[in-house]
Motif scaffolding. Structure first.
Motif, PDB file in Angstrom:
ATOM      1  N   VAL A   1      37.379  33.831  41.663  1.00  0.00           N
ATOM      2  CA  VAL A   1      36.505  32.855  41.031  1.00  0.00           C
ATOM      3  C   VAL A   1      37.361  31.708  40.513  1.00  0.00           C
ATOM      4  O   VAL A   1      38.408  31.938  39.901  1.00  0.00           O
ATOM      5  CB  VAL A   1      35.724  33.477  39.856  1.00  0.00           C
ATOM      6  CG1 VAL A   1      34.894  32.419  39.149  1.00  0.00           C
ATOM      7  CG2 VAL A   1      34.835  34.612  40.344  1.00  0.00           C
TER       8      VAL A   1
ATOM      9  N   TYR B   1      27.516  39.084  44.255  1.00  0.00           N
ATOM     10  CA  TYR B   1      26.748  39.225  43.021  1.00  0.00           C
ATOM     11  C   TYR B   1      27.446  38.308  42.017  1.00  0.00           C
ATOM     12  O   TYR B   1      28.655  38.398  41.829  1.00  0.00           O
ATOM     13  CB  TYR B   1      26.761  40.669  42.524  1.00  0.00           C
ATOM     14  CG  TYR B   1      26.330  41.676  43.554  1.00  0.00           C
ATOM     15  CD1 TYR B   1      27.109  42.793  43.830  1.00  0.00           C
ATOM     16  CD2 TYR B   1      25.144  41.531  44.259  1.00  0.00           C
ATOM     17  CE1 TYR B   1      26.714  43.729  44.777  1.00  0.00           C
ATOM     18  CE2 TYR B   1      24.751  42.449  45.212  1.00  0.00           C
ATOM     19  CZ  TYR B   1      25.544  43.545  45.473  1.00  0.00           C
ATOM     20  OH  TYR B   1      25.158  44.468  46.416  1.00  0.00           O
TER      21      TYR B   1
ATOM     22  N   PHE C   1      27.636  36.240  38.183  1.00  0.00           N
ATOM     23  CA  PHE C   1      27.305  36.385  36.773  1.00  0.00           C
ATOM     24  C   PHE C   1      27.908  35.232  35.977  1.00  0.00           C
ATOM     25  O   PHE C   1      28.929  34.667  36.345  1.00  0.00           O
ATOM     26  CB  PHE C   1      27.910  37.682  36.198  1.00  0.00           C
ATOM     27  CG  PHE C   1      27.609  38.925  36.990  1.00  0.00           C
ATOM     28  CD1 PHE C   1      28.410  39.293  38.052  1.00  0.00           C
ATOM     29  CD2 PHE C   1      26.531  39.717  36.669  1.00  0.00           C
ATOM     30  CE1 PHE C   1      28.156  40.440  38.786  1.00  0.00           C
ATOM     31  CE2 PHE C   1      26.254  40.870  37.392  1.00  0.00           C
ATOM     32  CZ  PHE C   1      27.069  41.228  38.447  1.00  0.00           C
TER      33      PHE C   1
ATOM     34  N   LEU D   1      26.144  38.824  28.659  1.00  0.00           N
ATOM     35  CA  LEU D   1      25.622  38.312  29.918  1.00  0.00           C
ATOM     36  C   LEU D   1      24.592  37.221  29.660  1.00  0.00           C
ATOM     37  O   LEU D   1      23.635  37.421  28.919  1.00  0.00           O
ATOM     38  CB  LEU D   1      24.988  39.443  30.719  1.00  0.00           C
ATOM     39  CG  LEU D   1      24.435  39.045  32.084  1.00  0.00           C
ATOM     40  CD1 LEU D   1      25.579  38.768  33.065  1.00  0.00           C
ATOM     41  CD2 LEU D   1      23.519  40.118  32.637  1.00  0.00           C
TER      42      LEU D   1
ATOM     43  N   LYS E   1      22.384  36.375  35.873  1.00  0.00           N
ATOM     44  CA  LYS E   1      22.995  36.993  37.044  1.00  0.00           C
ATOM     45  C   LYS E   1      22.196  36.626  38.295  1.00  0.00           C
ATOM     46  O   LYS E   1      21.000  36.333  38.233  1.00  0.00           O
ATOM     47  CB  LYS E   1      23.018  38.510  36.881  1.00  0.00           C
ATOM     48  CG  LYS E   1      21.627  39.126  36.759  1.00  0.00           C
ATOM     49  CD  LYS E   1      21.680  40.575  36.357  1.00  0.00           C
ATOM     50  CE  LYS E   1      20.267  41.135  36.189  1.00  0.00           C
ATOM     51  NZ  LYS E   1      20.247  42.495  35.629  1.00  0.00           N
TER      52      LYS E   1
ATOM     53  N   PHE F   1      21.624  38.274  42.154  1.00  0.00           N
ATOM     54  CA  PHE F   1      21.867  39.317  43.145  1.00  0.00           C
ATOM     55  C   PHE F   1      21.283  38.934  44.496  1.00  0.00           C
ATOM     56  O   PHE F   1      21.913  39.126  45.534  1.00  0.00           O
ATOM     57  CB  PHE F   1      21.277  40.658  42.693  1.00  0.00           C
ATOM     58  CG  PHE F   1      22.005  41.286  41.539  1.00  0.00           C
ATOM     59  CD1 PHE F   1      21.375  42.201  40.730  1.00  0.00           C
ATOM     60  CD2 PHE F   1      23.322  40.968  41.276  1.00  0.00           C
ATOM     61  CE1 PHE F   1      22.051  42.794  39.659  1.00  0.00           C
ATOM     62  CE2 PHE F   1      24.007  41.551  40.219  1.00  0.00           C
ATOM     63  CZ  PHE F   1      23.361  42.472  39.401  1.00  0.00           C
TER      64      PHE F   1
ATOM     65  N   SER G   1      30.663  45.028  45.967  1.00  0.00           N
ATOM     66  CA  SER G   1      30.224  46.404  46.063  1.00  0.00           C
ATOM     67  C   SER G   1      31.033  47.081  47.145  1.00  0.00           C
ATOM     68  O   SER G   1      30.915  46.741  48.307  1.00  0.00           O
ATOM     69  CB  SER G   1      28.746  46.464  46.413  1.00  0.00           C
ATOM     70  OG  SER G   1      28.343  47.809  46.580  1.00  0.00           O
TER      71      SER G   1
ATOM     72  N   GLY H   1      29.832  51.335  46.517  1.00  0.00           N
ATOM     73  CA  GLY H   1      29.028  51.526  45.316  1.00  0.00           C
ATOM     74  C   GLY H   1      29.798  51.307  44.031  1.00  0.00           C
ATOM     75  O   GLY H   1      29.215  51.272  42.957  1.00  0.00           O
ATOM     76  N   TYR H   2      31.139  51.154  44.133  1.00  0.00           N
ATOM     77  CA  TYR H   2      31.921  50.975  42.916  1.00  0.00           C
ATOM     78  C   TYR H   2      32.113  49.495  42.688  1.00  0.00           C
ATOM     79  O   TYR H   2      33.055  48.888  43.164  1.00  0.00           O
ATOM     80  CB  TYR H   2      33.275  51.664  43.048  1.00  0.00           C
ATOM     81  CG  TYR H   2      33.177  53.085  43.548  1.00  0.00           C
ATOM     82  CD1 TYR H   2      34.071  53.573  44.475  1.00  0.00           C
ATOM     83  CD2 TYR H   2      32.174  53.927  43.088  1.00  0.00           C
ATOM     84  CE1 TYR H   2      33.984  54.872  44.931  1.00  0.00           C
ATOM     85  CE2 TYR H   2      32.079  55.224  43.540  1.00  0.00           C
ATOM     86  CZ  TYR H   2      32.985  55.697  44.469  1.00  0.00           C
ATOM     87  OH  TYR H   2      32.895  56.978  44.927  1.00  0.00           O
ATOM     88  N   GLN H   3      31.177  48.903  41.957  1.00  0.00           N
ATOM     89  CA  GLN H   3      31.234  47.457  41.806  1.00  0.00           C
ATOM     90  C   GLN H   3      32.344  47.045  40.875  1.00  0.00           C
ATOM     91  O   GLN H   3      32.470  47.571  39.776  1.00  0.00           O
ATOM     92  CB  GLN H   3      29.904  46.928  41.257  1.00  0.00           C
ATOM     93  CG  GLN H   3      29.883  45.420  41.196  1.00  0.00           C
ATOM     94  CD  GLN H   3      28.611  44.899  40.539  1.00  0.00           C
ATOM     95  OE1 GLN H   3      28.667  44.274  39.519  1.00  0.00           O
ATOM     96  NE2 GLN H   3      27.497  45.193  41.128  1.00  0.00           N
ATOM     97  N   LYS H   4      33.139  46.106  41.336  1.00  0.00           N
ATOM     98  CA  LYS H   4      34.175  45.533  40.503  1.00  0.00           C
ATOM     99  C   LYS H   4      33.817  44.087  40.249  1.00  0.00           C
ATOM    100  O   LYS H   4      33.426  43.373  41.152  1.00  0.00           O
ATOM    101  CB  LYS H   4      35.529  45.611  41.202  1.00  0.00           C
ATOM    102  CG  LYS H   4      36.677  45.070  40.353  1.00  0.00           C
ATOM    103  CD  LYS H   4      38.000  45.205  41.074  1.00  0.00           C
ATOM    104  CE  LYS H   4      38.216  44.085  42.044  1.00  0.00           C
ATOM    105  NZ  LYS H   4      39.571  44.132  42.642  1.00  0.00           N
ATOM    106  N   VAL H   5      33.930  43.656  39.029  1.00  0.00           N
ATOM    107  CA  VAL H   5      33.629  42.279  38.663  1.00  0.00           C
ATOM    108  C   VAL H   5      34.934  41.553  38.392  1.00  0.00           C
ATOM    109  O   VAL H   5      35.754  42.030  37.620  1.00  0.00           O
ATOM    110  CB  VAL H   5      32.705  42.238  37.428  1.00  0.00           C
ATOM    111  CG1 VAL H   5      32.500  40.801  36.979  1.00  0.00           C
ATOM    112  CG2 VAL H   5      31.363  42.867  37.752  1.00  0.00           C
ATOM    113  N   THR H   6      35.081  40.419  39.036  1.00  0.00           N
ATOM    114  CA  THR H   6      36.270  39.587  38.859  1.00  0.00           C
ATOM    115  C   THR H   6      35.873  38.332  38.115  1.00  0.00           C
ATOM    116  O   THR H   6      34.930  37.639  38.516  1.00  0.00           O
ATOM    117  CB  THR H   6      36.888  39.233  40.215  1.00  0.00           C
ATOM    118  OG1 THR H   6      37.265  40.434  40.888  1.00  0.00           O
ATOM    119  CG2 THR H   6      38.108  38.355  40.038  1.00  0.00           C
ATOM    120  N   PHE H   7      36.611  38.026  37.074  1.00  0.00           N
ATOM    121  CA  PHE H   7      36.281  36.893  36.227  1.00  0.00           C
ATOM    122  C   PHE H   7      37.100  35.659  36.580  1.00  0.00           C
ATOM    123  O   PHE H   7      38.250  35.757  37.027  1.00  0.00           O
ATOM    124  CB  PHE H   7      36.549  37.243  34.758  1.00  0.00           C
ATOM    125  CG  PHE H   7      35.534  38.169  34.160  1.00  0.00           C
ATOM    126  CD1 PHE H   7      35.639  39.540  34.351  1.00  0.00           C
ATOM    127  CD2 PHE H   7      34.475  37.678  33.415  1.00  0.00           C
ATOM    128  CE1 PHE H   7      34.701  40.406  33.801  1.00  0.00           C
ATOM    129  CE2 PHE H   7      33.533  38.525  32.866  1.00  0.00           C
ATOM    130  CZ  PHE H   7      33.645  39.894  33.058  1.00  0.00           C
TER     131      PHE H   7
END
Lengths: 114, 115
Positions: free
Chosen positions: B4, B32, B34, B46, B49, B51, B96, B99-105
């Motif tokens: 990002v 996804y 946010f 939050l 978002k 999706f 995803s 199923g193990y969603q990782k969010v990168t900021f």
């Protein structure tokens, strides 16, 4: 409204000591995360945890770090032999099931290593 | 790998003025997306978002964001800024993987509101 709670809110420790940061995720959530934010820097992913095992970890999350979910409610981050550069705000997050979903973050635990 | 970019580290706006915070993402599939807000000494809340579906999403506190796939952007907007909006804003992309969603900021944009 359910929330993620973290303790302690602030911990000061001496370099070389072990620290355990605790988190109580939202009760019906299945995925758990630790993030770190060094002062003035971006929020960095450390580790994700699902079904009682680590699902992914970053290069930051080396052998110094470990996570566990000892009793079905708490989710802990252990930092062994802390270093000055471990000083940061550590955020716990959780989310519910399914492929996508927002992460709910705790208020953070500020760790200061002297 | 997902990433990002928030090109504006610091933005100052007058109270009552409109606001747009820029965010560009890099991700191979449908992302996804946010926006989170962090007040000083606080956790991450939050704002909104995305999706799927409508590319203009509404969030809390009067914020909205528009997903533009062609520009790989997800800019945050508010028509009239209030002094209480002063905070740091983080754009994030989620993946995803099994199923193990990782969010990168992103690195964040610090918003200052002046009278």
């Amino acid at each position: 409204e359910p929330e993620v709670t973290q303790t302690p809110s602030h911990q000061v420790t001496q370099m070389g000591q072990e620290v355990i940061l605790r988190c109580v995720p939202i009760s019906n959530h299945l995925y758990f995360y630790w993030y770190r934010q060094i002062l003035g820097q971006k929020v960095e992913f450390l580790v994700s945890f699902y079904n009682n095992e680590i699902s992914e970890k970053s290069e930051i999350f080396d052998d110094q770090f470990s996570v566990e979910r000892p009793d079905g409610s708490n989710f802990t981050l252990k930092i062994r032999s802390t270093k000055l550069e471990d000083s940061a705000m550590y955020f716990c997050a959780s989310r519910g099931g399914g492929i996508a979903g927002e992460l709910f973050f705790g208020e953070g635990s500020r760790l200061t290593v002297l | 790998a997902q990433s990002v970019t928030q090109p504006d580290i610091h933005i100052t706006v007058s109270e009552g003025a409109s606001l747009e915070l820029r965010c560009n993402y890099s991700y191979g599939a449908t992302p996804y997306l946010f926006w989170y807000v962090q007040s000083p000494g606080q956790g991450l809340q939050l704002l909104l978002k995305y999706f799927s579906g409508d590319t203009l999403v509404q969030g809390i506190k009067g914020f909205e964001a528009e997903f533009k796939r062609s520009q790989s952007s997800f800019n945050l907007r508010k028509p009239s800024v209030h002094w209480s909006d002063a905070a740091e804003y983080f754009c994030a992309v989620g993946s995803s993987s099994g199923g193990y969603q990782k969010v990168t900021f992103g690195i964040g944009t610090k918003l200052q509101v002046i009278p």
